[in-house]
Design a protein around this motif. Structure first.
Motif, mmCIF file in Angstrom:
data_model
loop_
_atom_site.group_PDB
_atom_site.id
_atom_site.type_symbol
_atom_site.label_atom_id
_atom_site.label_comp_id
_atom_site.label_asym_id
_atom_site.label_seq_id
_atom_site.Cartn_x
_atom_site.Cartn_y
_atom_site.Cartn_z
ATOM 1 N N GLN A 140 18.268 -11.120 13.760
ATOM 2 C CA GLN A 140 19.017 -11.092 12.487
ATOM 3 C C GLN A 140 19.856 -9.823 12.379
ATOM 4 O O GLN A 140 20.980 -9.846 11.890
ATOM 5 N N VAL A 141 19.290 -8.709 12.851
ATOM 6 C CA VAL A 141 20.038 -7.446 12.830
ATOM 7 C C VAL A 141 21.263 -7.573 13.737
ATOM 8 O O VAL A 141 22.377 -7.192 13.359
ATOM 9 N N GLU A 142 21.047 -8.140 14.920
ATOM 10 C CA GLU A 142 22.154 -8.295 15.868
ATOM 11 C C GLU A 142 23.246 -9.189 15.275
ATOM 12 O O GLU A 142 24.436 -8.872 15.360
ATOM 13 N N ALA A 143 22.819 -10.282 14.631
ATOM 14 C CA ALA A 143 23.801 -11.200 14.030
ATOM 15 C C ALA A 143 24.596 -10.495 12.934
ATOM 16 O O ALA A 143 25.817 -10.673 12.825
ATOM 17 N N ALA A 144 23.888 -9.687 12.132
ATOM 18 C CA ALA A 144 24.571 -8.971 11.035
ATOM 19 C C ALA A 144 25.605 -7.988 11.593
ATOM 20 O O ALA A 144 26.715 -7.893 11.090
ATOM 21 N N MET A 145 25.213 -7.293 12.671
ATOM 22 C CA MET A 145 26.152 -6.321 13.259
ATOM 23 C C MET A 145 27.333 -7.037 13.910
ATOM 24 O O MET A 145 28.467 -6.584 13.843
ATOM 25 N N GLU A 146 27.027 -8.142 14.565
ATOM 26 C CA GLU A 146 28.076 -8.919 15.239
ATOM 27 C C GLU A 146 29.076 -9.443 14.211
ATOM 28 O O GLU A 146 30.287 -9.412 14.447
ATOM 29 N N GLN A 147 28.530 -9.900 13.097
ATOM 30 C CA GLN A 147 29.374 -10.450 12.038
ATOM 31 C C GLN A 147 30.310 -9.392 11.469
ATOM 32 O O GLN A 147 31.438 -9.694 11.097
ATOM 33 N N SER A 148 29.829 -8.145 11.406
ATOM 34 C CA SER A 148 30.710 -7.099 10.877
ATOM 35 C C SER A 148 31.437 -6.370 12.009
ATOM 36 O O SER A 148 31.928 -5.265 11.830
ATOM 37 N N ARG A 149 31.483 -7.011 13.143
ATOM 38 C CA ARG A 149 32.282 -6.569 14.302
ATOM 39 C C ARG A 149 31.944 -5.162 14.786
ATOM 40 O O ARG A 149 32.823 -4.375 15.115
ATOM 41 N N VAL A 150 30.652 -4.874 14.799
ATOM 42 C CA VAL A 150 30.204 -3.602 15.368
ATOM 43 C C VAL A 150 30.368 -3.706 16.887
ATOM 44 O O VAL A 150 30.089 -4.751 17.474
ATOM 45 N N ALA A 151 30.833 -2.624 17.515
ATOM 46 C CA ALA A 151 31.091 -2.649 18.957
ATOM 47 C C ALA A 151 29.816 -2.975 19.739
ATOM 48 O O ALA A 151 28.710 -2.612 19.319
ATOM 49 N N LEU A 152 30.000 -3.659 20.868
ATOM 50 C CA LEU A 152 28.873 -4.145 21.671
ATOM 51 C C LEU A 152 27.919 -3.013 22.055
ATOM 52 O O LEU A 152 26.699 -3.142 21.932
ATOM 53 N N GLN A 153 28.475 -1.895 22.521
ATOM 54 C CA GLN A 153 27.649 -0.770 22.964
ATOM 55 C C GLN A 153 26.822 -0.223 21.802
ATOM 56 O O GLN A 153 25.638 0.089 21.972
ATOM 57 N N GLU A 154 27.442 -0.145 20.627
ATOM 58 C CA GLU A 154 26.728 0.354 19.443
ATOM 59 C C GLU A 154 25.603 -0.596 19.046
ATOM 60 O O GLU A 154 24.516 -0.173 18.669
ATOM 61 N N ARG A 155 25.894 -1.901 19.178
ATOM 62 C CA ARG A 155 24.869 -2.907 18.847
ATOM 63 C C ARG A 155 23.670 -2.757 19.772
ATOM 64 O O ARG A 155 22.534 -2.743 19.329
ATOM 65 N N ARG A 156 23.965 -2.625 21.065
ATOM 66 C CA ARG A 156 22.885 -2.537 22.059
ATOM 67 C C ARG A 156 22.009 -1.315 21.822
ATOM 68 O O ARG A 156 20.787 -1.396 21.863
ATOM 69 N N LEU A 157 22.674 -0.173 21.574
ATOM 70 C CA LEU A 157 21.914 1.071 21.372
ATOM 71 C C LEU A 157 21.067 0.999 20.106
ATOM 72 O O LEU A 157 19.903 1.386 20.111
ATOM 73 N N THR A 158 21.676 0.490 19.041
ATOM 74 C CA THR A 158 20.952 0.391 17.772
ATOM 75 C C THR A 158 19.734 -0.519 17.925
ATOM 76 O O THR A 158 18.631 -0.179 17.496
ATOM 77 N N LEU A 159 19.933 -1.660 18.577
ATOM 78 C CA LEU A 159 18.822 -2.598 18.771
ATOM 79 C C LEU A 159 17.728 -1.980 19.640
ATOM 80 O O LEU A 159 16.537 -2.175 19.381
ATOM 81 N N SER A 160 18.159 -1.239 20.646
ATOM 82 C CA SER A 160 17.176 -0.638 21.541
ATOM 83 C C SER A 160 16.337 0.408 20.789
ATOM 84 O O SER A 160 15.120 0.484 20.973
ATOM 85 N N MET A 161 16.980 1.184 19.900
ATOM 86 C CA MET A 161 16.222 2.166 19.119
ATOM 87 C C MET A 161 15.292 1.486 18.117
ATOM 88 O O MET A 161 14.170 1.938 17.896
ATOM 89 N N LEU A 162 15.784 0.387 17.540
ATOM 90 C CA LEU A 162 14.933 -0.350 16.594
ATOM 91 C C LEU A 162 13.701 -0.897 17.308
ATOM 92 O O LEU A 162 12.585 -0.830 16.801
#
Lengths: 111, 157
Positions: B14-36
């Motif tokens: 759900q976090v990934e979908a929310a970030m994807e929807q607001s067009r967060v850059a792929l690298q930022e998404r990956r790092l954020t998810l990895s820290m979570l």
């Protein structure tokens, strides 16, 4: 006045706080979050801190290395780059100037 | 997959979908998810119950900064209809009579009728949006103009 002004103030200082934590050595996301929360004032949510760490990495202020953890799975450790150190100095200088200015205003009022 | 793992994976999804929807850059998404993921695993390893750990985390929508409302399809329809109708009306009422007056009845009038139909249709479909309302208003005005012109012609014949 907006009721969430402490939040806004904290957010404005988030980058300075993160860079300051990392100036003492490398650290991982949750550890940075916990270190900041330990101060009792600098409590950031993960939705504020983690995207910010990612952005700072993309901006070249931080580097990442995969390091070991007690759980066995590797962790991502963040380190300051030279650019990050320069940014920290700039931010600290700016923060001290603001702090001094606010203090001088308070002294004027006391006098 | 274990029920607890499912809970964690669903939250991260759900976090990934929310970030994807607001067009967060792929690298930022990956790092954020990895820290979570690291944070969740650490909390679980410290003995936390998965449901409790997840509920203590920020909601997935908090990871979608500045996600403004997406343009509604009806609003887009109203806007497209409005501009198309205006273009047809301008051609039918202004350009044809000005540059090719002899084609007024063959081309000009059908264009005006067409503009009224386009404006009314897009106006009715997008009536809850501001471009739709404007479209509907213009469509009604042009329809009234056509009706009056027809009436005038009928009476004068």
């Amino acid at each position: 006045m907006n009721a969430s002004w402490p939040d806004q103030m904290r957010r404005g200082l988030a980058e300075l706080c993160v860079l300051t934590v990392l100036s003492h050595g490398e650290s991982y996301g949750y550890q940075i979050l916990a270190r900041l929360a330990d101060t009792g004032v600098l409590t950031f949510s993960e939705s504020t801190l983690y995207p910010m760490l990612s952005k700072m990495t993309a901006a070249g202020l931080l580097t990442i290395r995969d390091g070991p953890s007690e759980r066995g799975k590797p962790r991502k450790y963040y380190q300051l780059t030279n650019q990050g150190r320069g940014r920290l100095l700039d931010l600290r200088e700016h923060w001290e100037a603001i702090h001094k200015a606010v203090e001088s205003l308070a002294e004027d009022e006391d006098a | 997959m274990h029920k607890d793992d499912l809970l964690v994976e669903r939250y991260l999804g759900q976090v990934e979908a929310a970030m994807e929807q607001s067009r967060v850059a792929l690298q930022e998404r990956r790092l954020t998810l990895s820290m979570l993921r690291e944070q969740i695993e650490e909390a679980l390893a410290a003995g936390g119950a998965p449901a409790q750990v997840i509920s203590a985390m920020d909601p997935p929508t908090a990871f979608a900064p500045g996600a403004g409302p997406k343009p509604q399809p009806r609003s887009v329809l109203g806007l497209v209809g409005l501009w198309s109708g205006l273009a047809l009306a301008t051609a039918g009422l202004g350009l044809i009579p000005l540059f090719a007056p002899h084609l007024r009845s063959e081309i000009g009038n059908p264009l005006v009728l067409g503009s009224a139909i386009v404006l009314l249709a897009s106006g009715v479909l997008g009536r809850h949006t501001s471009p739709g309302k404007m479209s509907l208003m213009l469509g009604l005005m042009i329809s009234a103009f056509i009706a009056m012109a027809t009436l005038f012609l009928a009476l004068s014949a």
